[in-house]
Design an enzyme around this catalytic site. Sequence first.
Site, PDB file in Angstrom:
ATOM      1  CB  SER A   1      -0.985   0.066   1.197  1.00  0.00           C
ATOM      2  OG  SER A   1      -1.452   1.468   1.591  1.00  0.00           O
TER       3      SER A   1
ATOM      4  CE1 TYR B   1      -4.060  -2.161   4.685  1.00  0.00           C
ATOM      5  CE2 TYR B   1      -3.040   0.338   4.526  1.00  0.00           C
ATOM      6  CZ  TYR B   1      -3.905  -1.056   3.876  1.00  0.00           C
ATOM      7  OH  TYR B   1      -4.039  -1.136   2.568  1.00  0.00           O
TER       8      TYR B   1
HETATM    9  N1  LIG Z   1      -8.568  -0.445  -1.774  1.00  0.00           N
HETATM   10  C1  LIG Z   1      -7.527   0.069  -1.639  1.00  0.00           C
HETATM   11  O1  LIG Z   1      -7.594   1.536  -2.057  1.00  0.00           O
HETATM   12  C2  LIG Z   1      -6.365  -0.301  -1.321  1.00  0.00           C
HETATM   13  C3  LIG Z   1      -5.110   0.503  -1.184  1.00  0.00           C
HETATM   14  C4  LIG Z   1      -3.930   0.100  -1.033  1.00  0.00           C
HETATM   15  C5  LIG Z   1      -3.858  -1.461  -0.691  1.00  0.00           C
HETATM   16  N2  LIG Z   1      -4.949  -2.274  -0.651  1.00  0.00           N
HETATM   17  C6  LIG Z   1      -4.817  -3.741  -0.320  1.00  0.00           C
HETATM   18  O2  LIG Z   1      -5.503  -4.310  -1.328  1.00  0.00           O
HETATM   19  C7  LIG Z   1      -5.946  -5.707  -0.679  1.00  0.00           C
HETATM   20  C8  LIG Z   1      -7.164  -6.058  -1.068  1.00  0.00           C
HETATM   21  O3  LIG Z   1      -8.061  -4.882  -0.387  1.00  0.00           O
HETATM   22  P1  LIG Z   1      -9.475  -4.526  -0.886  1.00  0.00           P
HETATM   23  O4  LIG Z   1      -9.247  -2.982  -1.080  1.00  0.00           O
HETATM   24  O5  LIG Z   1      -9.773  -5.392  -2.104  1.00  0.00           O
HETATM   25  O6  LIG Z   1     -10.415  -5.042   0.296  1.00  0.00           O
HETATM   26  P2  LIG Z   1     -11.321  -5.836   0.448  1.00  0.00           P
HETATM   27  O7  LIG Z   1     -12.687  -5.496  -0.719  1.00  0.00           O
HETATM   28  O8  LIG Z   1     -11.824  -5.588   1.889  1.00  0.00           O
HETATM   29  O9  LIG Z   1     -10.847  -7.144   0.324  1.00  0.00           O
HETATM   30  C9  LIG Z   1     -10.266  -7.746   1.450  1.00  0.00           C
HETATM   31  C10 LIG Z   1     -10.153  -9.394   1.169  1.00  0.00           C
HETATM   32  O10 LIG Z   1      -9.324  -9.920   2.058  1.00  0.00           O
HETATM   33  C11 LIG Z   1     -10.019 -11.213   2.563  1.00  0.00           C
HETATM   34  N3  LIG Z   1      -9.607 -11.388   3.927  1.00  0.00           N
HETATM   35  C12 LIG Z   1      -9.906 -10.730   5.074  1.00  0.00           C
HETATM   36  N4  LIG Z   1      -9.507 -11.255   6.094  1.00  0.00           N
HETATM   37  C13 LIG Z   1      -8.977 -12.675   5.555  1.00  0.00           C
HETATM   38  C14 LIG Z   1      -8.787 -13.624   6.439  1.00  0.00           C
HETATM   39  N5  LIG Z   1      -8.752 -13.749   7.882  1.00  0.00           N
HETATM   40  N6  LIG Z   1      -8.658 -14.877   5.753  1.00  0.00           N
HETATM   41  C15 LIG Z   1      -8.571 -14.760   4.077  1.00  0.00           C
HETATM   42  N7  LIG Z   1      -9.000 -13.737   3.614  1.00  0.00           N
HETATM   43  C16 LIG Z   1      -9.255 -12.678   4.358  1.00  0.00           C
HETATM   44  C17 LIG Z   1     -11.397 -10.784   2.157  1.00  0.00           C
HETATM   45  O11 LIG Z   1     -12.011 -12.072   1.850  1.00  0.00           O
HETATM   46  P3  LIG Z   1     -13.074 -12.948   3.302  1.00  0.00           P
HETATM   47  O12 LIG Z   1     -13.660 -11.600   4.115  1.00  0.00           O
HETATM   48  O13 LIG Z   1     -14.096 -13.494   2.329  1.00  0.00           O
HETATM   49  O14 LIG Z   1     -12.361 -13.655   3.755  1.00  0.00           O
HETATM   50  C18 LIG Z   1     -11.360 -10.096   1.066  1.00  0.00           C
HETATM   51  O15 LIG Z   1     -11.426 -10.764  -0.276  1.00  0.00           O
HETATM   52  C19 LIG Z   1      -5.511  -5.634   0.607  1.00  0.00           C
HETATM   53  O16 LIG Z   1      -4.445  -6.237   1.083  1.00  0.00           O
HETATM   54  C20 LIG Z   1      -5.323  -4.108   1.099  1.00  0.00           C
HETATM   55  O17 LIG Z   1      -4.574  -3.604   2.083  1.00  0.00           O
HETATM   56  C21 LIG Z   1      -6.018  -1.407  -1.074  1.00  0.00           C
END
Ligand SMILES: NC(=O)c1ccc[n+]([C@@H]2O[C@H](COP(=O)([O-])OP(=O)(O)OC[C@H]3O[C@@H](n4cnc5c(N)ncnc54)[C@H](OP(=O)(O)O)[C@@H]3O)[C@@H](O)[C@H]2O)c1
Length: 256
Positions: A146, A161
């Site tokens: 991130s 985070y």
């Molecule tokens: N969106 C942004 O702006 C952004 C920016 C920088 C980095 N990121 C990174 O991108 C990645 C994806 O995030 P996102 O934005 O797509 O958020 P999201 O929609 O909340 O997705 C998070 C994913 O992680 C899974 N997860 C959470 N806890 C888990 C666990 N204990 N075991 C297995 N799976 C788990 C969730 O699936 P389940 O709930 O079904 O388990 C979900 O598929 C993350 O690493 C986040 O830090 C996002």
Amino acid sequence: MTDIEENLFSLSSETFLVTGASSGLGVEVARALSRQGASLVLTARRKERLEQLAKELPNATYCACDLSRPEEIDNLWRFCDQEVGAITGLINNAGVAVVQSALEESDDAYRSVVELNLVSVFAMARRFARRLIDAELHGVVVNVASIFGLVGSGQVPLASYASSKGGVVSLTRELALQWAKYGIRVNAVAPGWFLSEMTEGMFSDEGAQRWIAQRTPLARPGRQGELDGAFIFLSSKASSYVTGQTLVVDGGWSIL
Ligand SMILES: NC(=O)c1ccc[n+]([C@@H]2O[C@H](COP(=O)([O-])OP(=O)(O)OC[C@H]3O[C@@H](n4cnc5c(N)ncnc54)[C@H](OP(=O)(O)O)[C@@H]3O)[C@@H](O)[C@H]2O)c1
């Protein structure tokens, strides 16, 4: 055109394991890799979501797993060994964020974020590399970091985070160094702001939206599909001489 130029972005002989494939960026990455011909194993905790996406994509299967539980991680790899065969690409995308002042965040809350965002990334990468090395195969890891692993936010308190994502950047470098001799490349993508379940609170708040637009040199958050190129590049032969890097996709946020 040489073979390598023709096939630079093709993933048709690769099988990728994508974590966090039940929502947000994980779904997008899975779709993008699938368009390049990759076979996929999708994982997350919400099985129905995985089942739905696996039906949509050719050559995709799924296995539900809570990545904060080591025994479930072992079950996931047992599933891959028995039902899928060699996994040659790993997208370590699952993550959670706690937005809380460091003075309020409990040790347990901090620990649980680091457990998923960093410890499980290590646990998954280690199991992946062990299998590749034993089978004398090459492969790629793409970790999801991130911008907050690289710069502070100033506005959103994210101690657990930010430190977990900073850890992902360092871990990416270290694993790349240790595994280069086995032909395993390890890189990371550091996204800026993209709409997902994690960020929907920010996207539904007008003040937060304004802050993102004003603070970002390209004057807007990322759009759906704007991470695809980075993931395809780092997953494919197009990046065959790239390892240990964190590719930032943030509209310029982190250069300011
Ligand atoms: N969106 C942004 O702006 C952004 C920016 C920088 C980095 N990121 C990174 O991108 C990645 C994806 O995030 P996102 O934005 O797509 O958020 P999201 O929609 O909340 O997705 C998070 C994913 O992680 C899974 N997860 C959470 N806890 C888990 C666990 N204990 N075991 C297995 N799976 C788990 C969730 O699936 P389940 O709930 O079904 O388990 C979900 O598929 C993350 O690493 C986040 O830090 C996002």
